[in-house]
Every structure is written in structure tokens, then in C-alpha cells.
Design an enzyme around this catalytic site. Structure first.
Site: not given
Ligand code: IFM
Length: 728
Positions: A325-326, A580-581, A467
């Protein structure tokens, strides 16, 4: 601005990070910033876009071509290798204005000093070609053996990918051709060498290496230079033949490195004409940002009509060379704003891989299109059910990224709708995009749940952008993105005629238009979106706030192993509120206009201290929302973190026992979004672009170009003053 990255000195432990930092690429291939003498152990790579191979049950990954850069010298019988670490001086330099990587190394030998200088680039005009120049100089009469050729021992994480690898010499040129294991595709590397000294070489083939061998007795303080062109092509290239490869080598033999370099410089000047961002008052930020843009431009698939960008760009096989999705959520905007044709190519890849997404949904017993979490060619999902290795037992750990990160399909819809809105070009929709959006909506529709006594639809058992918490119910980000998808599909179906007769007819032939439109509109309206609580905080998912509320340091202090995975069933973060984010913050950033400022700020304040920022994607979402909350100062460190993701050490290189190092295109794209949309305050409305700057501390102005509605605009921000000018 100084468009140069310089690294002086040599440390063995920096080798891999520097290979990422000094990468050169052209969208077709990426050449890690490895020194010419490096062998597989140091992880050099000529990484190819869009061609994959799988060996046995190991992870499927992109191909690294045989390494045509491979070159080294022996002086007075001693092989001089940087990796031995015995140099007197060493430096690497990247001219990122023109995509040219330089090195200079001085060795002190028993009889005097020997200096090697080199430069190389991934040709932007002829994307199959790499050009390099390599010079040796000694301050004494040295006996130099110079070896240059093709190394068939590539760095491969899950190889060997070539069942056979055959070398030959063709009229003085070296050729190595490999046949891949899974599909029998051929990957061919050809090279030619020019020399400024009598060029008599022996050709030697041994142990998967094919080398020219020049023997020289050098004059004191005289340069001995070879110039080399390497051409790479595969049987998967639609429009490139051996004859064209030979022609590229012929022209290099005729015209030489300097001529090719001039063309390269001109190509990059063209790129920067509209692709750079100027900042007044903060040279460091301007450099870091444009360095990030350099990376994006180096991996942009300009040569293709339908191709996307892997999460680690073209820096190797980490993350399986897969598209996440990046691309749509972090990388797309830069190309959309500066080079819409590339944005079209990125999204075309998704439209063209719809059948893979439909198959994935079907495999899970679902309807519609469930896009690959880690997409390879054809939309094949490379994500493993066991994506992390447990550091304690060495056993694969069941993860649910592939099954449960359902927000991926919405990212594709978001990208397509954004492209259409900003460019005003509905060709992507008409040529497969309408169907893509509808199939993604069908996917979410097939996942909706309603409690017996409930009135709203819910989405259960998902993983949001954070995640670490797997299989949760009603993740706010996921639900909101699903709502957007359902609404987009309903709008499309209700306005089919606006896409023309052909498109309307083909969609009507496929779907019960009215019925679907009604269902999607109802689902969009009644899908539960977590509301802000009394303290204005939106719960990330059902029950999140009941989890242990402790600091990131506390969680970190519980680690039993530095590479231990924080998420999943037993992770240290799993039963806590540490994430995580950006997750709720990502949602609020995208839908900031639906919430009052106090909600935006309350959530930023709540979630930031609980976010590990364990993904390089995280910082940009925090920075963007900080800007929208009127806090550019708070955004600034997150901007710097994104812009310097590949410029400074310290990036995450491990997830459990899996090596995940490489470049970070999403962070680079995020840095662009923060600069132009966050600080620059650019947004797009029906009647054109709006610019509402919120510059941080030292920034007194910004200048950049953006495209919208088929026009290009020059934006000049100077203090409070904003000028937007249409360019002819
Ligand atoms: O898409 C990301 C994910 O959100 C977090 N882990 C790494 C992936 C690739 O950058």
C-alpha cells in the site's frame, strides 16, 4: 544547494547501508552502491524490476542480474579489496543531481600508493544500460593486473535463481546468460570495455565468473582508465532485443563514457526542471528532501506502461520486491503532482492485476477484489502466512498480514480516485478502473457484519496499519477506507453515463447496476466508524483502550532479544496500547476535514507517545496531521526523519530473523507530501489548486511545480506571500 552525498572513511559494518545510500537506478534496474570488487558476501546487486523467481518453498523474490560491475586489481601480486579494510583513504560520493556514484580509494602498498577512482550511472536514456569508468593510478612503476567482467555469484536471499548460467565471449565482449528456475526466463548481461591503454586482454572463465584480464606495468602517476558499458535484458522485456543490446554497446564503443554521461546529465536536468523542491532558510532540509526525490526518480518506471514500485525500491530482494500500500498512500502523490504519466503507470499496474485480486478474494471464500498485501507480477500475493521467524525457536511464526490487512484494496481505490480527481483524466477509470473500484467495493460488502440487534455494519477480524495488533474488530482506519471504497463505487454506478456510452455499457453488462449502487450506498452510510470519546480520542479498534497503557520504554524493557518481533500472538506490544505506526492518525490525516481541530489534536497527542514508529511509513502521517493541526514545528522532526530515512544510519534492518534493509521509497514519498501538502499547504479543489502554507521555523519560502487538471503550476511561497502561476 549542494547535490552531493559524501561519505569519507570505511567501516565494514556500514557496507550494506551505504549500498542503499549510493544506489543508482533508472526504473528498469537498480545498482546498489557497492564497490566494484564486492562479491556476494557484501550484498552488491543489479536488481531488476518486475521479474521474479521462486526456488522450492522459499520466498519468491526479484532477480538480481549477474554483476557486470565486478572489477578489481592486483598490484605486485596482491589483490586490493576494500572489504579487507586496509585502505589509506576511502570516500564515496553521489552526485544525486545526475544519478552518478563516485568512489576514490587509496591503498598504501610496499612500493607506494595506488589510487582507484570510479564512477557509474544507471542510464536514464537507455534503461537497459549501466555505464562506468574505472581508473587506476600508482605513484610508482607498478605491476597491475586489472580484472573486469561479469560475476555470476550474485547476492541472492532465496536463490539460486538461475538453473543455468552460461558465459561466452563475443567479438571481445563478454556475455552471460542465465535461465531462471521457476519460469525458464532468460536474463542476459553483455558488456564491452574501452581502455585508454593498449587493450590486450585475456578472457578468463572460472567458477561462474567471466573476466577480462589486463596486465599493465604502469608509469608513475599516470591514469589507466577503462570505460565499460553493461547491458541487461530479459526474455520478459516486450520491446528489447539482442540486436538493440548490441547497438547500445556499439554506440558506447564509438562514443565512450563521457558522451553517455552528458546525455545522462541532460536527462536528469529535465527531471529536476519540474521535479525538485526549493526551500529558503533550511539547506539541510532541502538537501534531504531532494535526495529523497532522487530515490523516487531512480525507481520510477518511466519505461513501462503498467508497473509499480516495490517497498524497498530497486535496492535488492528484501520485502520480496513486492508492491505494498506504500505506493498508493505514500509514493503516488509525488508523481501525481509532478509527472502524472508515472502515476498512471503505477495505477495501471493495479488495474492490470485485478484478476489476481479477484482470485485472492475467491481463495478466501470472499467476493470482489482482495489485493495482494505483497504484490508481485499478475497480482500474485508473495506474502507468506509465516512472515516472521521467531528469534527464540527459529520457527516460522504465523502472521496474518496477507489474510487480514484488508485495507489494501481501499488503498488502490484511493489511488485511482485521487488520480482521476487531480488530473481530471478519467481514462484510467474507463480502461478497467471502474471495474476495479466496483470489485473492491464488492469485497468489502462481502465482509460486512451486522449484529442481530445492531443497526450498523461492522468489519471484524482485521489488521490495521498498526501491524502489532492482529485480528481486531472495527479498526477505524480500515472501516473509514472501506466506507470510501463503497461510496466511490456507489457514485460510479449512479453516474455511469458520465463515463461515456462504451464504459456504461460494459459495466451494465457485468453488474446489476441499480441494485449494487443501492447496496453500496447503504453500506457506506451505515458502516460503523468509531467516534471520538469524551476526551476526543478515537479508539483504534474495539477494546484497544482496555489494553495495558504503558510507555514504549516499558515495552522495550520487556524484550528478551533485541530482534524479537513486537507483534503477533506473543509480542511485547500485543497486549498493550503501544502501536507500530500511525493508524488512527493516518485516518485523521486523510479525513481531517470531517473532524473538528480539537479531535485532530487530541488524537495526535494521545497516539504519538504510544507509537513506536517501527515502520518508516509512520513519521509522515504524524507530520501531515501535525501540519493540519497548525503545529508545523511538531511536524518538522518527523519530516526530517522521513527525508533522511536513507541518508542516516539507524533504520530497522531486521524483523525477527528476516533482513529487511534497503531503501525506503514510502518515507521519501512521505517527505514530499509533508513538504508540499503539509508545510506548503497544497490541496486540490474542483476549481483548481489551493495553497495555504504553514512553514516551519526557519523556512522563509518554498518553490515547486504541481500539476492539476492537465495544467502545470509554479508555486512560489515567500513568507506570507503566495503566488501560483500557470505554466505554458
Ligand atoms: O507496507 C508496510 C507496512 O505498513 C509496514 N511494514 C512494512 C511495509 C512495507 O513498507
Amino acid at each position: 544547494m549542494n547535490w552531493e552525498v559524501l561519505q569519507k572513511g570505511f567501516k565494514k559494518e556500514q557496507i550494506t547501508a551505504l549500498e542503499n545510500r549510493f544506489l543508482v537506478g533508472n526504473g528498469y534496474l537498480g545498482v546498489r552502491g557497492a564497490l566494484e570488487e564486492y562479491t556476494a558476501e557484501e550484498l552488491p546487486a543489479v536488481n531488476l524490476a518486475g521479474i521474479f523467481d521462486q526456488v522450492g518453498d522459499a520466498w519468491r523474490e526479484p532477480i538480481n542480474a549477474p554483476n557486470g560491475i565486478y572489477t578489481y586489481i592486483c598490484v605486485d601480486g596482491k589483490t586490493l579489496l576494500a572489504q579487507d579494510g586496509e585502505m589509506k583513504e576511502h570516500e564515496m560520493r553521489l552526485d544525486f543531481r545526475h544519478g552518478i556514484c563516485h568512489r576514490k580509494t587509496v591503498w598504501k602498498t610496499e612500493r607506494g600508493e595506488v589510487t582507484v577512482t570510479s564512477e557509474r550511472f544507471a542510464d536514464h536514456e537507455n534503461v537497459h544500460r549501466i555505464a562506468m569508468r574505472y581508473t587506476v593510478r600508482a605513484d610508482f612503476h607498478a605491476e597491475v593486473e586489472l580484472f573486469t567482467g561479469i560475476d555470476g555469484h550474485m547476492w541472492e536471499i532465496n536463490g539460486p535463481h538461475f538453473d543455468s548460467l552460461a558465459g561466452r565471449c563475443e567479438n571481445g565482449r563478454l556475455v552471460m546468460e542465465g535461465v531462471t528456475h521457476e519460469k525458464g526466463a532468460t536474463v542476459c548481461v553483455e558488456e564491452t570495455v574501452r581502455a585508454d591503454f593498449p587493450k590486450e586482454s585475456k578472457t578468463e572463465e572460472a567458477d561462474r565468473r567471466l573476466m577480462h584480464h589486463f596486465s599493465l606495468v604502469t608509469e608513475k602517476d599516470r591514469d589507466y582508465t577503462i570505460e565499460k558499458a553493461i547491458v541487461v535484458f530479459t526474455s520478459q522485456d516486450d520491446d528489447f532485443s539482442k540486436a538493440q543490446a548490441d547497438e547500445l554497446l556499439d554506440s558506447f564503443e564509438r562514443e565512450g563514457y563521457e558522451a553517455a554521461k552528458r546525455v545522462q546529465e541532460a536527462s536528469w536536468e529535465e527531471i529536476w526542471k519540474y521535479g525538485a523542491v526549493e526551500i529558503d532558510g533550511d539547506e539541510d532540509a532541502m538537501k534531504a528532501l531532494n535526495y529523497s526525490l532522487y530515490h523516487l526518480q531512480s525507481i520510477a518506471p518511466r519505461h513501462a506502461k503498467s508497473m509499480s514500485i516495490p517497498a524497498r525500491g530497486l535496492s535488492g530482494q528484501t520485502y520480496k520486491g513486492a508492491v505494498f500500500w506504500d505506493t498508493e498512500m505514500f509514493i503516488l502523490d509525488y508523481f501525481l503532482f509532478t509527472r502524472p504519466a508515472v502515476a498512471h503507470t503505477l495505477l495501471r499496474y493495479r488495474v492490470d492485476t485485478l484478476s489476481g485480486a479477484i482470485k485472492k478474494a475467491k481463495d478466501y471464500g470472499l467476493d470482489g477484489a482482495f489485493y495482494a498485501w505483497e504484490s508481485q507480477e499478475g497480482g500474485y500475493d508473495a506474502c507468506s502466512d509465516y512472515n516472521v521467524t521467531d528469534v527464540f525457536t527459529g520457527r516460522p511464526m504465523r502472521t496474518f498480514f496477507k489474510d487480514k490487512q484488508i485495507h489494501i484494496s481501499a488503498a488502490i481505490v484511493y489511488g485511482i480516485m485521487r488520480y482521476t480527481k487531480i488530473t481530471g483524466d478519467d481514462s484510467l477509470l474507463k480502461e478497467g478502473g471502474l471495474k476495479t473500484v466496483i470489485e473492491c467495493a464488492k469485497f468489502y460488502y462481502s465482509l460486512l457484519l451486522k449484529r442481530v440487534a445492531g443497526t450498523e455494519y461492522e468489519l471484524h477480524d482485521v489488521i490495521g496499519p498498526d501491524e502489532y495488533h492482529e485480528r481486531v474488530n472495527n479498526n477505524g482506519y480500515t472501516n473509514r477506507m472501506a466506507k470510501m471504497t463503497l461510496q466511490s463505487a456507489a457514485d460510479i454506478l449512479n453516474n455511469l453515463d458520465s463515463y461515456g456510452k462504451d464504459a456504461a455499457e460494459s459495466i451494465s453488462a457485468l453488474y446489476p447496476v441499480k441494485e449494487l449502487a443501492g447496496k453500496f450506498a447503504d453500506a457506506a452510510e451505515n458502516l460503523y466508524i468509531p467516534e471520538p470519546g469524551d476526551d476526543n480520542v478515537i479508539e483504534q479498534f474495539d477494546g484497544y483502550r482496555k489494553l495495558e497503557d504503558c510507555s514504549i520504554d516499558t515495552v522495550r524493557s520487556r524484550l528478551l532479544h533485541e530482534k524479537e518481533y513486537w507483534g503477533g500472538a506473543y509480542g511485547v506490544a500485543t497486549h498493550t496500547q503501544v502501536i507500530k505506526q500511525a493508524d488512527v492518525v493516518a485516518m485523521l490525516n486523510l479525513y481531517s476535514d470531517e473532524y473538528p481541530p480539537e479531535v485532530l489534536k487530541a488524537n495526535w497527542d494521545y497516539y504519538e507517545p504510544r507509537t513506536e514508529h517501527g515502520s518508516s511509513l509512520s513519521a509522515s502521517m504524524y507530520a501531515m496531521l501535525a501540519c493540519k493541526c497548525g503545529m508545523p514545528q511538531k511536524a518538522y522532526p518527523f519530516f526530517i526523519k522521513s527525508a533522511k530515512a536513507d541518508l542516516v544510519e539507524g533504520g530497522k534492518e531486521w524483523a525477527g530473523l528476516i533482513y529487511i534493509g534497503g531503501t525506503h521509497p514510502a518515507a521519501a514519498g512521505g517527505a514530499y507530501m509533508i513538504a508540499v501538502e503539509g508545510f506548503g499547504g497544497v490541496s486540490f479543489a474542483e476549481n483548481g489548486i489551493r495553497v495555504n502554507p504553514r512553514l516551519p521555523g526557519d523556512w522563509s519560502g518554498m518553490r515547486f511545480y504541481v500539476c492539476s487538471g492537465g495544467e502545470r503550476y509554479y508555486v512560489n511561497i515567500s513568507g506570507e506571500d503566495v503566488k501560483v502561476e500557470k505554466i505554458d
